[in-house]
Design a protein around this motif. Structure first.
Motif, mmCIF file in Angstrom:
data_model
loop_
_atom_site.group_PDB
_atom_site.id
_atom_site.type_symbol
_atom_site.label_atom_id
_atom_site.label_comp_id
_atom_site.label_asym_id
_atom_site.label_seq_id
_atom_site.Cartn_x
_atom_site.Cartn_y
_atom_site.Cartn_z
ATOM 1 N N ARG A 1 14.710 -30.332 37.690
ATOM 2 C CA ARG A 1 13.717 -29.210 37.760
ATOM 3 C C ARG A 1 14.508 -28.080 38.177
ATOM 4 N NH1 ARG A 1 10.098 -33.528 40.505
ATOM 5 N NH2 ARG A 1 8.815 -33.991 38.794
ATOM 6 N N VAL A 2 13.760 -26.905 37.993
ATOM 7 C CA VAL A 2 14.260 -25.388 38.273
ATOM 8 C C VAL A 2 13.077 -24.641 38.582
ATOM 9 C CG1 VAL A 2 15.345 -23.527 37.500
ATOM 10 C CG2 VAL A 2 16.166 -25.671 36.559
ATOM 11 N N TYR A 3 13.411 -24.349 40.063
ATOM 12 C CA TYR A 3 12.252 -23.324 40.568
ATOM 13 C C TYR A 3 12.354 -21.967 40.222
ATOM 14 C CZ TYR A 3 11.647 -27.568 43.306
ATOM 15 O OH TYR A 3 11.528 -28.857 43.926
ATOM 16 N N THR A 4 11.240 -21.133 39.834
ATOM 17 C CA THR A 4 11.311 -19.813 39.793
ATOM 18 C C THR A 4 10.944 -19.263 41.205
ATOM 19 O OG1 THR A 4 11.187 -20.093 37.409
ATOM 20 C CG2 THR A 4 10.688 -17.940 38.439
ATOM 21 N N VAL A 5 11.704 -18.197 41.836
ATOM 22 C CA VAL A 5 11.332 -17.526 42.985
ATOM 23 C C VAL A 5 11.242 -15.989 42.556
ATOM 24 C CG1 VAL A 5 11.896 -17.046 45.400
ATOM 25 C CG2 VAL A 5 12.509 -19.381 44.342
ATOM 26 N N ARG A 6 10.150 -15.537 43.055
ATOM 27 C CA ARG A 6 9.914 -14.102 42.777
ATOM 28 C C ARG A 6 10.125 -13.352 44.249
ATOM 29 N NH1 ARG A 6 4.975 -13.390 39.891
ATOM 30 N NH2 ARG A 6 6.025 -14.030 38.073
ATOM 31 N N GLY A 7 11.047 -12.666 44.269
ATOM 32 C CA GLY A 7 11.134 -11.762 45.585
ATOM 33 C C GLY A 7 11.223 -10.140 45.051
ATOM 34 N N VAL A 8 12.441 -9.719 45.515
ATOM 35 C CA VAL A 8 13.007 -8.512 45.342
ATOM 36 C C VAL A 8 13.032 -8.617 43.811
ATOM 37 C CG1 VAL A 8 14.724 -6.664 45.265
ATOM 38 C CG2 VAL A 8 13.979 -7.767 47.317
ATOM 39 N N LYS A 9 13.379 -9.597 43.168
ATOM 40 C CA LYS A 9 13.702 -9.767 41.826
ATOM 41 C C LYS A 9 13.382 -11.332 41.486
ATOM 42 C CE LYS A 9 18.649 -11.002 41.275
ATOM 43 N NZ LYS A 9 19.761 -10.876 40.513
ATOM 44 N N GLU A 10 13.072 -11.757 40.249
ATOM 45 C CA GLU A 10 12.949 -12.913 39.927
ATOM 46 C C GLU A 10 14.419 -13.691 39.720
ATOM 47 O OE1 GLU A 10 9.232 -14.038 37.974
ATOM 48 O OE2 GLU A 10 10.673 -14.841 36.329
ATOM 49 N N PHE A 11 14.272 -15.212 40.312
ATOM 50 C CA PHE A 11 15.439 -15.719 40.090
ATOM 51 C C PHE A 11 15.241 -17.242 40.131
ATOM 52 C CE2 PHE A 11 15.124 -15.096 44.782
ATOM 53 C CZ PHE A 11 15.451 -16.316 45.383
ATOM 54 N N LEU A 12 16.327 -18.079 39.536
ATOM 55 C CA LEU A 12 16.115 -19.494 39.448
ATOM 56 C C LEU A 12 16.770 -20.313 40.618
ATOM 57 C CD1 LEU A 12 16.270 -19.629 35.626
ATOM 58 C CD2 LEU A 12 14.187 -19.377 36.880
ATOM 59 N N VAL A 13 16.244 -21.423 40.862
ATOM 60 C CA VAL A 13 16.933 -22.212 41.804
ATOM 61 C C VAL A 13 16.821 -23.651 41.091
ATOM 62 C CG1 VAL A 13 17.066 -23.298 44.219
ATOM 63 C CG2 VAL A 13 16.365 -20.846 43.821
ATOM 64 N N PRO A 14 18.110 -24.328 41.130
ATOM 65 C CA PRO A 14 18.029 -25.713 40.675
ATOM 66 C C PRO A 14 17.594 -26.658 41.885
ATOM 67 C CG PRO A 14 20.169 -24.829 40.394
ATOM 68 C CD PRO A 14 19.197 -23.825 41.085
ATOM 69 N N ALA A 15 16.625 -27.588 41.651
ATOM 70 C CA ALA A 15 15.675 -28.335 42.420
ATOM 71 C C ALA A 15 16.588 -29.690 42.941
ATOM 72 C CB ALA A 15 14.682 -28.892 41.976
ATOM 73 N N VAL A 16 17.718 -29.178 43.389
ATOM 74 C CA VAL A 16 18.860 -30.100 43.707
ATOM 75 C C VAL A 16 19.005 -30.466 45.480
ATOM 76 C CG1 VAL A 16 21.157 -30.959 43.687
ATOM 77 C CG2 VAL A 16 20.060 -29.838 41.766
ATOM 78 N N LYS A 17 18.359 -31.436 45.718
ATOM 79 C CA LYS A 17 18.287 -31.713 47.363
ATOM 80 C C LYS A 17 19.564 -31.372 47.955
ATOM 81 C CE LYS A 17 15.137 -34.163 50.100
ATOM 82 N NZ LYS A 17 14.432 -35.322 50.265
ATOM 83 N N ASP A 18 19.619 -30.818 49.203
ATOM 84 C CA ASP A 18 20.891 -30.786 49.936
ATOM 85 C C ASP A 18 21.924 -29.530 49.267
ATOM 86 O OD1 ASP A 18 20.089 -32.362 51.814
ATOM 87 O OD2 ASP A 18 21.078 -34.151 50.693
ATOM 88 N N ALA A 19 22.141 -29.522 48.029
ATOM 89 C CA ALA A 19 23.002 -28.682 47.330
ATOM 90 C C ALA A 19 22.376 -27.328 47.304
ATOM 91 C CB ALA A 19 23.063 -29.043 45.935
ATOM 92 N N PHE A 20 21.055 -27.103 47.039
ATOM 93 C CA PHE A 20 20.456 -25.779 46.680
ATOM 94 C C PHE A 20 19.012 -25.868 47.737
ATOM 95 C CE2 PHE A 20 22.552 -26.318 42.912
ATOM 96 C CZ PHE A 20 23.389 -25.266 43.002
ATOM 97 N N ILE A 21 18.230 -27.013 47.570
ATOM 98 C CA ILE A 21 17.197 -27.020 48.531
ATOM 99 C C ILE A 21 17.381 -27.593 49.888
ATOM 100 C CG2 ILE A 21 14.813 -27.951 48.676
ATOM 101 C CD1 ILE A 21 15.668 -25.942 46.097
ATOM 102 N N LEU A 22 17.305 -27.106 51.009
ATOM 103 C CA LEU A 22 17.733 -27.615 52.270
ATOM 104 C C LEU A 22 16.574 -28.036 52.946
ATOM 105 C CD1 LEU A 22 19.912 -24.457 53.490
ATOM 106 C CD2 LEU A 22 20.459 -26.639 52.260
ATOM 107 N N GLY A 23 15.275 -28.047 52.755
ATOM 108 C CA GLY A 23 14.137 -28.430 53.392
ATOM 109 C C GLY A 23 12.827 -27.946 52.697
ATOM 110 N N VAL A 24 12.009 -28.665 53.110
ATOM 111 C CA VAL A 24 10.525 -28.190 52.519
ATOM 112 C C VAL A 24 9.588 -28.672 53.471
ATOM 113 C CG1 VAL A 24 8.679 -28.544 50.621
ATOM 114 C CG2 VAL A 24 11.090 -28.675 50.028
ATOM 115 N N ASP A 25 8.845 -27.745 53.843
ATOM 116 C CA ASP A 25 7.782 -27.762 54.934
ATOM 117 C C ASP A 25 6.519 -27.503 54.440
ATOM 118 O OD1 ASP A 25 6.104 -27.996 57.206
ATOM 119 O OD2 ASP A 25 7.397 -26.944 58.469
ATOM 120 N N LEU A 26 5.605 -28.584 53.893
ATOM 121 C CA LEU A 26 4.202 -28.184 53.348
ATOM 122 C C LEU A 26 3.353 -27.443 54.435
ATOM 123 C CD1 LEU A 26 3.983 -30.830 50.477
ATOM 124 C CD2 LEU A 26 4.605 -28.527 50.238
#
Length: 165
Positions: free
Chosen positions: A125-150
């Protein structure tokens, strides 16, 4: 965002003349849908009489839907399940739960945007994040996604140079 009910499928067509529904899985593969005893349709609990996988789709027979005409009336509707019934492995989330999370740089703690979309590709999966600009983040745990706290509406990611600027 922690959801009580999560969309897991969309009724796309009818299969046969006895009211069986073709359901496109939204989250996992079609076999995932066969494990539920209750679905929710338009806010009402519905019980499956049967559910099986056929050509990547779930073929779902609901109690009370006995013919093609009554099944056709359900075309286009979403099937939901209670989040508590899903029993996902620890650290696994439904896409719908991630939409709207605030995304933070895991090193600096700075908010870099909001997760606005989840795209599914064969590799991951790939996450689209909208901030100052829109960018993509691969949904790869530990490599790119460090943690999720719902509970705190937060996702920490590894930001590499130039990503969020």
């Amino acid at each position: 965002m922690k959801l009580d009910f999560v969309p897991v499928g969309r009724i796309v067509s009818v299969h046969g003349i006895r009211g069986e529904l073709r359901v496109l899985p939204l989250e996992e593969d079609a076999a995932f849908l066969t494990g539920f005893r209750t679905f929710y349709l338009d806010g009402q609990a519905v019980k499956p009489a049967s559910c099986r996988v056929h050509k990547g789709m779930a073929l779902l027979k609901l109690e009370g839907v006995e013919d093609r005409t009554s099944a056709e009336a359900l075309r286009g509707k979403e099937l939901l399940v209670r989040r508590a019934d899903a029993r996902l492995p620890e650290g696994t989330y439904f896409d719908g739960e991630l939409i709207g999370l605030d995304v933070y740089d895991g090193e600096t703690g700075e908010c870099v945007g909001e997760l606005v979309r989840v795209e599914r590709y064969p590799a991951s999966r790939v996450y689209t994040v909208r901030g100052v600009k829109e960018f993509l983040v691969p949904a790869v745990k530990d490599a790119f996604i460090l943690g999720v706290d719902l509970e705190n509406n937060r996702m920490d990611i590894r930001v590499w140079e130039g990503l969020a600027e």
